[in-house]
Design a protein around this motif. Structure first.
Motif, PDB file in Angstrom:
ATOM      1  N   MET A 302       0.809  -1.211   0.000  1.00 57.03           N
ATOM      2  CA  MET A 302       0.000   0.000   0.000  1.00 57.03           C
ATOM      3  C   MET A 302       0.849   1.272   0.000  1.00 57.03           C
ATOM      4  N   ILE A 303       2.163   1.144   0.019  1.00 55.30           N
ATOM      5  CA  ILE A 303       3.035   2.319   0.089  1.00 55.30           C
ATOM      6  C   ILE A 303       3.326   2.818  -1.323  1.00 55.30           C
ATOM      7  N   ASP A 304       3.030   4.095  -1.572  1.00 50.16           N
ATOM      8  CA  ASP A 304       3.301   4.673  -2.879  1.00 50.16           C
ATOM      9  C   ASP A 304       4.742   5.141  -2.963  1.00 50.16           C
ATOM     10  N   LEU A 305       5.156   5.568  -4.149  1.00 52.63           N
ATOM     11  CA  LEU A 305       6.554   5.932  -4.394  1.00 52.63           C
ATOM     12  C   LEU A 305       6.990   7.112  -3.527  1.00 52.63           C
ATOM     13  N   GLU A 306       6.161   8.138  -3.432  1.00 54.13           N
ATOM     14  CA  GLU A 306       6.543   9.321  -2.658  1.00 54.13           C
ATOM     15  C   GLU A 306       6.723   8.979  -1.181  1.00 54.13           C
ATOM     16  N   MET A 307       5.807   8.202  -0.622  1.00 49.92           N
ATOM     17  CA  MET A 307       5.924   7.825   0.782  1.00 49.92           C
ATOM     18  C   MET A 307       7.155   6.952   1.013  1.00 49.92           C
ATOM     19  N   MET A 308       7.450   6.051   0.085  1.00 43.95           N
ATOM     20  CA  MET A 308       8.631   5.201   0.239  1.00 43.95           C
ATOM     21  C   MET A 308       9.903   6.044   0.230  1.00 43.95           C
ATOM     22  N   ASP A 309       9.945   7.047  -0.614  1.00 42.57           N
ATOM     23  CA  ASP A 309      11.100   7.934  -0.642  1.00 42.57           C
ATOM     24  C   ASP A 309      11.246   8.667   0.690  1.00 42.57           C
ATOM     25  N   ASN A 310      10.143   9.203   1.204  1.00 41.38           N
ATOM     26  CA  ASN A 310      10.178   9.899   2.489  1.00 41.38           C
ATOM     27  C   ASN A 310      10.645   8.972   3.610  1.00 41.38           C
ATOM     28  N   LEU A 311      10.158   7.737   3.579  1.00 37.29           N
ATOM     29  CA  LEU A 311      10.518   6.771   4.612  1.00 37.29           C
ATOM     30  C   LEU A 311      12.010   6.435   4.566  1.00 37.29           C
ATOM     31  N   LEU A 312      12.514   6.143   3.380  1.00 40.15           N
ATOM     32  CA  LEU A 312      13.916   5.765   3.242  1.00 40.15           C
ATOM     33  C   LEU A 312      14.843   6.922   3.586  1.00 40.15           C
ATOM     34  N   GLN A 313      14.441   8.138   3.219  1.00 40.10           N
ATOM     35  CA  GLN A 313      15.279   9.294   3.533  1.00 40.10           C
ATOM     36  C   GLN A 313      15.387   9.507   5.042  1.00 40.10           C
ATOM     37  N   ALA A 314      14.334   9.135   5.772  1.00 42.35           N
ATOM     38  CA  ALA A 314      14.317   9.383   7.218  1.00 42.35           C
ATOM     39  C   ALA A 314      14.990   8.279   8.026  1.00 42.35           C
ATOM     40  N   LEU A 324       7.128  -5.960   4.824  1.00 40.72           N
ATOM     41  CA  LEU A 324       6.251  -7.122   4.716  1.00 40.72           C
ATOM     42  C   LEU A 324       5.079  -6.779   3.803  1.00 40.72           C
ATOM     43  N   GLY A 325       4.651  -7.726   3.012  1.00 44.08           N
ATOM     44  CA  GLY A 325       3.473  -7.465   2.201  1.00 44.08           C
ATOM     45  C   GLY A 325       3.222  -8.564   1.196  1.00 44.08           C
ATOM     46  N   ASP A 326       2.069  -8.500   0.583  1.00 49.48           N
ATOM     47  CA  ASP A 326       1.672  -9.445  -0.455  1.00 49.48           C
ATOM     48  C   ASP A 326       1.874  -8.757  -1.798  1.00 49.48           C
ATOM     49  N   LYS A 327       2.852  -9.197  -2.550  1.00 49.92           N
ATOM     50  CA  LYS A 327       3.184  -8.542  -3.815  1.00 49.92           C
ATOM     51  C   LYS A 327       2.046  -8.610  -4.833  1.00 49.92           C
ATOM     52  N   ASP A 328       1.113  -9.537  -4.630  1.00 50.62           N
ATOM     53  CA  ASP A 328       0.037  -9.732  -5.596  1.00 50.62           C
ATOM     54  C   ASP A 328      -1.207  -8.908  -5.281  1.00 50.62           C
ATOM     55  N   GLN A 329      -1.209  -8.219  -4.143  1.00 51.43           N
ATOM     56  CA  GLN A 329      -2.362  -7.386  -3.792  1.00 51.43           C
ATOM     57  C   GLN A 329      -2.368  -6.102  -4.608  1.00 51.43           C
ATOM     58  N   LEU A 330      -3.472  -5.378  -4.485  1.00 52.92           N
ATOM     59  CA  LEU A 330      -3.570  -4.065  -5.098  1.00 52.92           C
ATOM     60  C   LEU A 330      -2.429  -3.175  -4.634  1.00 52.92           C
ATOM     61  N   ALA A 331      -1.948  -2.349  -5.544  1.00 47.47           N
ATOM     62  CA  ALA A 331      -0.916  -1.377  -5.184  1.00 47.47           C
ATOM     63  C   ALA A 331      -1.574  -0.171  -4.526  1.00 47.47           C
ATOM     64  N   SER A 332      -0.752   0.798  -4.161  1.00 47.01           N
ATOM     65  CA  SER A 332      -1.235   1.998  -3.482  1.00 47.01           C
ATOM     66  C   SER A 332      -2.213   2.770  -4.364  1.00 47.01           C
ATOM     67  N   VAL A 333      -3.019   3.608  -3.724  1.00 47.65           N
ATOM     68  CA  VAL A 333      -3.922   4.478  -4.468  1.00 47.65           C
ATOM     69  C   VAL A 333      -3.121   5.524  -5.236  1.00 47.65           C
ATOM     70  N   LEU A 339       6.244  -2.215  -3.924  1.00 48.47           N
ATOM     71  CA  LEU A 339       6.497  -3.586  -3.485  1.00 48.47           C
ATOM     72  C   LEU A 339       6.400  -4.560  -4.649  1.00 48.47           C
ATOM     73  N   GLY A 340       5.421  -4.368  -5.521  1.00 53.78           N
ATOM     74  CA  GLY A 340       5.269  -5.248  -6.670  1.00 53.78           C
ATOM     75  C   GLY A 340       6.501  -5.252  -7.554  1.00 53.78           C
ATOM     76  N   GLU A 341       7.098  -4.074  -7.760  1.00 54.73           N
ATOM     77  CA  GLU A 341       8.310  -3.999  -8.574  1.00 54.73           C
ATOM     78  C   GLU A 341       9.503  -4.624  -7.859  1.00 54.73           C
ATOM     79  N   LEU A 342       9.624  -4.328  -6.574  1.00 55.74           N
ATOM     80  CA  LEU A 342      10.763  -4.866  -5.834  1.00 55.74           C
ATOM     81  C   LEU A 342      10.718  -6.388  -5.770  1.00 55.74           C
ATOM     82  N   CYS A 343       9.515  -6.956  -5.681  1.00 56.31           N
ATOM     83  CA  CYS A 343       9.361  -8.417  -5.521  1.00 56.31           C
ATOM     84  C   CYS A 343       8.964  -9.096  -6.822  1.00 56.31           C
ATOM     85  N   LEU A 344       9.241  -8.467  -7.937  1.00 52.17           N
ATOM     86  CA  LEU A 344       8.763  -8.965  -9.232  1.00 52.17           C
ATOM     87  C   LEU A 344       9.185 -10.406  -9.499  1.00 52.17           C
TER      88      LEU A 344
END
Length: 660
Positions: A302-314, A324-333, A339-344
């Motif tokens: 559920m984490i979008d690109l912008e939030m992931m960037d903010n998280l990693l920077q901090a 943790l997550g299910d790579k096959d679930q819906l992606a973020s809004v 996650l889907g790309e990282l776990c491709l």
């Protein structure tokens, strides 16, 4: 709507191709948003002659709404067909194909609105590898790629006795690979770990044992306990993780001193980072990093690109990050499918011999490599930090829900329909949907309504009332209507109305007020003053206060305690009735019985990921309601495609670092 700058400009020589008329028609036809139009106007103010590039910027902005981080120019024709046509003017596809791809690339490479070297030259648009970005989105993608690539290089050495302690937490259980044990070892060996798996595969169990192992090693070596934080994208997901962890810590085969150092509280990512009101910024960033040694983030899909960037920077440089997550679930809004790309390629393993050797030394190498593909550190950098959990304890081999989810995830239309045609004890596929829905609603919500009618006559602070309120919330979570869309008879709005109508004789719904005893509501925006998060669900109940009966909304405390809290309805400014909810909003939740309702006409939001996510929200029982069978078949055969260059950028950064 018409913006002045377009009309004040002298019409260019190619007005029929790039002039304002088409763009205004797209806006009026709803193909683009006012925000997209405004971006094109801004670009023209910066470079008045760049009509074609400014128009393309509007389409790029519009594609962000569909989750794309960038435009892949060689695939853009297909993407633009999804937007539709503009009456009286060339539609986006007609406009795009008037130039060849080579002509577009030439135009973009020489436009002052576009930079080819974004690290040294800024511009509104970035062109990289035939991908066109808004500068802000390129910046987020580059930031995530650099941070992930850097953390992939972090090798951590476990303390003496690691393999023995790992064996105590994961005792041998027969033949086959213990993927939970492998995931635990991998997370202990590096600063960045991806653990993916479907429902019931033990992601939380794995992490609880990992945290116990890390704390045990720290304490036994005389070091200070690790500062561990747990987070999730939404309040509901955070609450579920809190409850799950609290229930598992007591059963760990470790000492009490270790148990006390494993946190049970889970917060949202926004709260963790410290969101600043009315901005996109956070209190914690690269200049003010988080104070922690280990961060675990659940529901990472559920984490979008912008939030992931903010998280990693901090994150501080020394900290471990476990996603943790299910790579096959819906992606973020929002844009991105991180996650889907990282776990491709997670299913194939792709472990290098060096990775297998390190896992073997730690006492957790895969014993059976059947079905796994060999990889290399340079060729598959992400896979050396990724583990896919493969055995579901929730869905047994004969589970209809589990088998249906697997068939949908494999995009197997024939197999899905064949399964649905069989008598499955936990899957119901009624054909007369309209006739079934009212009875399904009444039966599904019956336990909650029955309990609502047995409210104890005591004040709100009494233990009896609190216990009843907690049971009421739990009973309501036993059943839910899940929808693909918000609007229409088969969407959230229509089904909430239908539910209220069919339950009106029990709930006594008033005509002049939205509030009534028994009304279930979902918070739609984080409210830190009240401590309520987007996705939290409460129920309006009558309580006795100062010898007066008043209406209050009861919410779970979401701290693993099982307690509840009461809130004045007047303080809830962002809530909606929630007999039905979208599949997107249901992520991070589970229900004993789900009724997944598809619309009667195909919509672009219908994909195999949406179906898979909706199906796997069911713990015990699934009702699949398909007014038109063809819609189900189309959805199974359609996969979410979100364009970005994230994975390629990570691999490029990793190769550059290895060659340095």
């Amino acid at each position: 709507m018409q913006l002045d700058f377009w009309t004040e400009l002298e019409r260019p020589a190619v007005a029929d191709v790039d002039g304002p008329d088409a763009v205004q028609a797209w806006l009026q036809a709803g193909l683009i948003r006012p925000l997209d139009y405004a971006l094109a106007d801004f670009c023209l103010q910066l470079a008045p002659g760049e009509h074609a590039v400014a128009t393309l910027a509007a389409l790029l902005s519009r594609q962000l709404q569909d989750g794309h981080v960038c435009l892949r120019l060689e695939l853009l024709r297909h993407e633009l067909t999804m937007l539709g046509e503009s009456h009286g003017q060339p539609g986006p596809v007609d406009w795009w194909v008037r130039r060849s791809l080579a002509q577009w690339l030439e135009l973009l490479q020489h436009s002052p609105l576009v930079t080819l070297s974004p690290y040294t030259q800024k511009a509104p648009l970035v062109l990289q590898n035939r991908r066109l970005y808004l500068y802000r989105m390129w910046q987020h993608e580059a930031g995530v790629a650099q941070q992930v690539a850097g953390r992939l290089r972090q090798d951590m050495q476990p303390d003496a006795g690691f393999a023995e302690q790992l064996q105590q937490l994961f005792p041998a259980q027969g033949a086959g690979n213990d993927w939970q044990k492998i995931a635990c070892a991998m997370a202990a060996l590096g600063g960045f770990t991806l653990i993916t798996g479907g429902p019931g595969t033990g992601k939380t169990t794995t992490v609880v044992r990992l945290l116990a192992l890390l704390q045990q090693q720290a304490l036994e070596q005389g070091r200070a306990p690790l500062h561990i934080r747990l987070a999730a994208p939404t309040g509901k997901a955070a609450a579920r993780l809190s409850e799950s962890i609290a229930g598992q810590i007591a059963a760990l085969p470790v000492g009490e001193a270790v148990r006390k150092q494993i946190p049970e509280q889970v917060g949202t990512l926004h709260r963790l980072l410290g969101s600043l009101p009315d901005t996109r910024r956070f209190r914690h960033h690269a200049g003010n990093p988080l104070l922690l040694d280990v961060l675990v983030v659940d529901e990472a899909s559920m984490i979008d690109l912008e939030m992931m960037d903010n998280l990693l920077q901090a994150l501080p440089a020394h900290a471990r990050l476990i996603l943790l997550g299910d790579k096959d679930q819906l992606a973020s809004v929002e844009a991105g499918s991180v996650l889907g790309e990282l776990c491709l390629q997670a299913a194939g393993g792709h472990y290098a011999p060096e990775t297998l050797a390190r896992l073997e030394q730690a006492g957790a190498a895969p014993a059976d490599l059947t079905g796994l593909q060999q990889g290399g550190v340079q060729a598959n950098p992400l896979e050396q930090r990724t583990v896919m959990l493969r055995h579901s304890r929730r869905f047994a081999g004969d589970s209809g829900v589990g088998r249906l989810a697997a068939a949908v995830n494999a995009m197997d239309v024939a197999g899905t329909l064949a399964l649905l045609s069989q008598p499955l004890p936990d899957v119901h596929w009624p054909r007369a949907v309209r006739g079934v829905l009212p009875e399904l609603i009444r039966n599904g919500f019956a336990p909650y309504l029955e309990l609502l009618g047995r409210q104890p006559g005591c004040v709100a602070t009494d233990e009896g009332f609190m216990a009843w309120a907690g049971a009421l919330l739990q009973a309501f979570d036993g059943f839910r209507l899940l929808c693909a869309l918000r609007r229409g008879d088969w969407g959230v709005e229509g089904l909430n109305r239908l539910a209220a109508q069919n339950l009106a004789d029990v709930l006594n719904v008033p005509a002049d007020s939205p509030w009534y005893p028994g009304r279930p509501v979902m918070v739609t925006r984080n409210d830190y003053a009240l401590g309520l998060m987007n996705g939290d669900i409460g129920i309006a109940v009558q309580v006795i206060e100062a010898d007066e009966t008043v209406l209050r909304v009861v919410f779970p405390r979401n701290d693993g305690s099982g307690g509840v809290r009461l809130v004045l309805p007047s303080r809830l400014t962002a809530v909606e009735t929630v007999f039905a909810m979208t599949v997107h909003k249901s992520q991070g939740s589970e229900f004993d019985h789900c009724a997944l309702v598809l619309p009667d006409a195909f919509s672009p939001v219908l994909t195999k990921e949406l179906l898979y996510t909706g199906i796997t929200r069911a713990r015990r029982q699934l009702s699949l309601l398909t007014p038109v069978t063809g819609v189900l078949e189309q959805a199974i055969g359609r996969q979410v495609e979100r364009h970005s260059g994230l994975r390629e950028a990570i691999e490029s950064c990793a190769r550059d670092a290895q060659g340095a």
